[in-house]
Scaffold this motif. Structure first.
Motif, PDB file in Angstrom:
ATOM      1  N   HIS A 102     -40.458 -22.176  30.402  1.00 53.37           N
ATOM      2  CA  HIS A 102     -39.642 -23.388  30.285  1.00 53.37           C
ATOM      3  C   HIS A 102     -38.141 -23.099  30.275  1.00 53.37           C
ATOM      4  O   HIS A 102     -37.371 -23.895  30.856  1.00 53.37           O
ATOM      5  N   ARG A 162     -35.987 -20.746  39.459  1.00 53.32           N
ATOM      6  CA  ARG A 162     -37.306 -21.334  39.728  1.00 53.32           C
ATOM      7  C   ARG A 162     -38.278 -20.275  40.220  1.00 53.32           C
ATOM      8  O   ARG A 162     -39.469 -20.304  39.873  1.00 53.32           O
ATOM      9  N   THR A 169     -46.365 -22.440  30.582  1.00 52.76           N
ATOM     10  CA  THR A 169     -45.298 -23.437  30.476  1.00 52.76           C
ATOM     11  C   THR A 169     -44.304 -23.067  29.386  1.00 52.76           C
ATOM     12  O   THR A 169     -43.080 -23.149  29.591  1.00 52.76           O
ATOM     13  N   ALA A 192     -39.375 -18.374  37.214  1.00 51.65           N
ATOM     14  CA  ALA A 192     -40.367 -19.149  36.460  1.00 51.65           C
ATOM     15  C   ALA A 192     -41.730 -19.084  37.137  1.00 51.65           C
ATOM     16  O   ALA A 192     -42.758 -18.913  36.469  1.00 51.65           O
ATOM     17  N   THR A 221     -33.055 -24.113  35.981  1.00 47.58           N
ATOM     18  CA  THR A 221     -33.199 -24.649  37.338  1.00 47.58           C
ATOM     19  C   THR A 221     -32.666 -26.070  37.430  1.00 47.58           C
ATOM     20  O   THR A 221     -31.891 -26.406  38.342  1.00 47.58           O
ATOM     21  N   ASN A 245     -37.553 -33.911  32.289  1.00 50.64           N
ATOM     22  CA  ASN A 245     -36.391 -33.505  33.082  1.00 50.64           C
ATOM     23  C   ASN A 245     -35.108 -34.112  32.553  1.00 50.64           C
ATOM     24  O   ASN A 245     -34.063 -33.451  32.500  1.00 50.64           O
ATOM     25  N   HIS A 262     -37.071 -23.158  33.692  1.00 51.68           N
ATOM     26  CA  HIS A 262     -37.160 -24.523  34.212  1.00 51.68           C
ATOM     27  C   HIS A 262     -35.909 -25.316  33.838  1.00 51.68           C
ATOM     28  O   HIS A 262     -35.354 -26.051  34.674  1.00 51.68           O
TER      29      HIS A 262
END
Length: 248
Positions: free
Chosen positions: A137, A77, A133, A80, A143, A240, A140
């Motif tokens: 990603h 994270r 983004t 990112a 994470t 998610n 993400h």
């Protein structure tokens, strides 16, 4: 460059502080309910069963993994956040430079505060956010998967490099971009809703002769941002869930 460094440092600090909250939120989103519901009362005073709150959930994680367990998935994270800040600042600066050149050549008018100006600025911000983004990603996804393996006590996603190898080996390149489309849609919609609502409020509901007008406009931007986040929350939830679906 100096501004970007400050943004990275501030973003890193906020990320570290807010990570336990995000961790609990993700586990709740995927439907993990390790603790039994407790008896409580709703706003009308009626007795109901309630799921554990943030602190109860965090305490449960600490009891199993210790205090360090609350920071599972923090490394990817942070990667990112750092990369995203750099990409966002770079792309936004290029867009601003392009807009200034267009103004100098008379291709567009400044007109600050007008609807056209808001649309132009929102478009630039949308491009910058979308680029950030897309680039970040994969981190993400890593994470989220580092977090959700708490449910089954797996150890597939330990470090950033090991997680990259695992995802590429099992799912290929597409695995790094699972859930990216709804995340992009949610970000773009939230940005446009926030800026358009703020423009309408600042234009038609706030008198320019009022004292502390700047603070009032900043407040309206914050309120509309919160409202836009609520409206677009389903996109983040779906993103998610798609990112962790069938990952073991």
């Amino acid at each position: 460059m100096a501004d970007t460094r400050v943004q990275v440092l501030l973003g890193t600090g906020l990320t570290v502080l807010s990570h336990p909250l995000m961790y609990v939120k993700v586990l709740v989103q995927i439907g993990h309910e390790p603790l039994p519901p407790t008896v409580g009362r709703n706003i009308f005073g009626r007795q109901i069963y309630q799921l554990p709150g943030l602190f109860s959930y965090a305490k449960h994680i600490i009891n199993i993994d210790g205090k360090s367990g609350l920071f599972s998935g923090l490394a990817p994270r942070l990667c990112a956040g750092t990369i995203g800040t750099i990409v966002h600042s770079t792309v936004l600066q290029r867009c601003q430079e392009g807009g200034q050149q267009a103004e100098e050549h008379g291709l567009c008018e400044k007109g600050e505060g007008s609807l056209k100006h808001v649309v132009n600025e929102t478009t630039k911000e949308m491009i910058a956010r979308s680029c950030a983004t897309v680039v970040t990603h994969p981190f993400h996804v890593i994470t989220l998967r580092c977090m959700v393996q708490f449910v089954g006590r797996e150890t597939k996603y330990c470090g950033v490099f090991d997680s990259i190898c695992t995802i590429y080996r099992e799912e290929g390149i597409l695995g790094f971009f699972a859930g990216m489309i709804p995340r992009l849609l949610g970000d773009v919609l939230a940005l446009w809703i926030c800026n358009m609502l703020a423009h309408l409020i600042n234009t038609y509901a706030i008198d320019n002769s009022m004292n502390h007008m700047g603070e009032i406009k900043n407040c309206s931007q914050t309120v509309t941002g919160f409202f836009a986040s609520m409206l677009t929350y389903p996109f983040m939830l779906v993103s998610n869930l798609m990112a962790v679906n069938n990952c073991g």
